[in-house]
Write an enzyme that holds these catalytic residues in place. Structure first.
Site, mmCIF file in Angstrom:
data_model
loop_
_atom_site.group_PDB
_atom_site.id
_atom_site.type_symbol
_atom_site.label_atom_id
_atom_site.label_comp_id
_atom_site.label_asym_id
_atom_site.label_seq_id
_atom_site.Cartn_x
_atom_site.Cartn_y
_atom_site.Cartn_z
ATOM 1 N N GLU A 191 -30.369 -30.762 36.835
ATOM 2 C CA GLU A 191 -30.467 -30.008 37.980
ATOM 3 C C GLU A 191 -31.678 -29.023 37.928
ATOM 4 O OE1 GLU A 191 -26.998 -27.681 39.090
ATOM 5 O OE2 GLU A 191 -27.681 -27.445 41.131
ATOM 6 N N LYS A 239 -28.511 -31.126 48.033
ATOM 7 C CA LYS A 239 -27.200 -30.777 47.399
ATOM 8 C C LYS A 239 -26.139 -30.452 48.627
ATOM 9 C CE LYS A 239 -25.337 -27.653 44.037
ATOM 10 N NZ LYS A 239 -25.738 -26.751 42.942
ATOM 11 N N CYS A 280 -24.529 -31.318 41.021
ATOM 12 C CA CYS A 280 -23.666 -30.390 40.407
ATOM 13 C C CYS A 280 -22.306 -30.200 40.947
ATOM 14 C CB CYS A 280 -24.322 -29.224 40.005
ATOM 15 S SG CYS A 280 -23.536 -28.159 38.992
HETATM 16 N N1 LIG Z 1 -25.042 -25.792 39.480
HETATM 17 C C1 LIG Z 1 -23.934 -25.560 40.063
HETATM 18 O O1 LIG Z 1 -23.748 -26.033 41.265
HETATM 19 N N2 LIG Z 1 -23.178 -25.064 39.394
HETATM 20 C C2 LIG Z 1 -21.645 -24.759 39.856
HETATM 21 C C3 LIG Z 1 -20.913 -24.639 38.725
HETATM 22 C C4 LIG Z 1 -19.976 -25.754 38.311
HETATM 23 O O2 LIG Z 1 -19.878 -26.581 39.334
HETATM 24 O O3 LIG Z 1 -19.408 -26.038 37.281
#
Ligand SMILES: NC(=O)NCCC(=O)O
Length: 408
Positions: free
Chosen positions: A137, A212, A249
């Site tokens: 990401e 996203k 993510c």
């Molecule tokens: N980059 C991101 O969305 N991180 C959020 C934390 C997670 O989903 O573990």
């Protein structure tokens, strides 16, 4: 609600687990071979009744990994032989990396240094004949969204910006599809930013992009300061090597997000991520594996690695003292398959490239075996969801009539 983790259970400050750079390596060193075999059977499952095979990569890829100090692992997922279809074997690669310079270095230097750092890892993927490669990401910058400082917006790029141009040359050179998750600046819509995965075709063309869908509001993940929930739906990209999708993510915590990519026909769903040990590590292998099983597709999970320290301390309204880092991004990139098998993970504290050969025939074979798509009762859920999103929704709760009666 912040859970205190007892010191003895904390991963070491170098990002290792008690000196081992992955759970599998810890187990391998500490278990008798027959115990390791049984633990692996449960931890990694079986593929066509056997433990996953490792794959030998070309010398040149191994040499690059030694010279540049990145973890390199390769595995192979098989499917049963079919009478009417040929195997459809695709070689997929995932890259995890730490940033290349401290976050207080000039931005241009930081960007350039990340590109240079990735060059030999992408070359190793190319030398290994990888067909589809995915990066982590917002790979082209530090994951600075914890800070809420607007200066980091400078890293945002057009879909066809510097990072895409850099990767396009590798896509052409190695005849490789590349998924490039970036911080996107959309100049046609007021210069707003998005967290976007650009899909570059094996001819260096841009096939499309996905933004996203779910933006976190947890811990230091203050991403909503920078970008909104995506507006691209759940696209599946039909590439030269199969139908792929990207669940960026935090979207991995949403089973319906995974489902939607499956409904659109994805065969491999990539999950480029940036997440830290204290927050999500126990969830990491479970969510990916479950998505692969439930949706009869392969899941490719990529996480950033290392600890990124920012110039100014920040807080996130959770009572924690001001701090200057997110915590440790634990890497651990890996693959999961529809038959519940999965690979061991890449290192927890080193850059890495993990490669898997996957016979995409396994997806349909598992649909035919478990028929989740036939037993799913989508109509029931569509009806519930249609009612749930209306303001006058009332939960279907049937109370015990005796519950509120006074005892005699
Ligand atoms: N980059 C991101 O969305 N991180 C959020 C934390 C997670 O989903 O573990």
């Amino acid at each position: 609600m912040e859970n205190e983790v007892k010191d003895e259970f904390k991963a070491s400050s170098d990002g290792s687990i008690c000196g081992f750079d992955s759970l599998y390596r810890l187990l391998k060193e500490n278990l008798k071979p027959q115990h390791l075999e049984e633990v692996s059977r449960l931890l990694h499952g079986l593929n066509c009744g056997k433990a996953l095979n490792t794959v030998t990569l070309p010398e040149s890829a191994a040499a690059l990994s030694l010279e540049h100090g990145f973890d390199l692992q390769a595995f192979s997922f098989h499917a049963d032989k079919e009478q009417l279809r040929e195997p459809r074997i695709v070689r997929v690669g995932l890259i995890q990396n730490s940033i290349a310079l401290p976050t207080n270095a000039p931005f241009l230097d930081q960007k350039r240094a990340i590109l240079e750092k990735l060059r030999p890892i992408i070359d190793a993927a190319g030398a290994s004949g990888v067909n589809i490669l995915c990066l982590q990401e917002t790979w082209m910058m530090p994951f600075a969204f914890c800070t809420r400082e607007k200066t980091w917006c400078e890293f945002a790029e057009l879909v066809d910006g510097e990072s895409t141009k850099f990767l396009k040359s590798f896509a052409v050179k190695y005849n490789m599809v590349i998924i490039s998750p970036i911080l996107e600046r959309d100049i046609n819509h007021g210069e707003v930013m998005w967290n976007t995965a650009v899909v570059i075709g094996n001819h260096g063309n841009i096939i499309g992009k996905h933004r996203k869908n779910h933006i976190p509001r947890v811990g230091d993940f203050n991403e909503s300061t920078y970008y909104m929930e995506g507006n691209t739906g759940h696209p599946v990209f039909e590439t030269a090597y199969g139908k792929i999708a990207i669940n960026i993510c935090y979207g991995r915590h949403h089973p319906l997000n995974w489902l939607a990519f499956g409904l659109n026909g994805a065969e491999i769903v990539f999950n480029p991520s940036a997440t830290v040990g204290e927050l999500s590590e126990p969830m990491w292998p479970i969510e990916a594996r479950n998505a692969a099983i439930a949706n009869s597709y392969f899941v490719a999970s990529i996480n950033r690695v290392g600890t990124e320290i920012f110039p100014n301390p920040f807080t996130s309204g959770n009572g924690k003292p001001a701090h200057a880092d997110f915590g440790h991004f634990y890497g651990s990139s890996h693959f999961s398959a529809p038959d519940a098998s999965c690979t061991p993970s890449l290192s927890r504290n080193q850059d890495g490239l993990i490669i898997a050969d996957m016979d995409l025939n396994l997806c349909r074979q598992y649909k035919d075996k478990w028929v989740f798509q036939m037993t799913a009762r989508y109509d029931l859920y569509a009806d519930l969801l249609a009612r749930y999103v209306k303001p006058d929704f009332e939960p279907q709760v049937i109370s015990d009539p005796l519950l509120h009666k006074k005892s005699l």
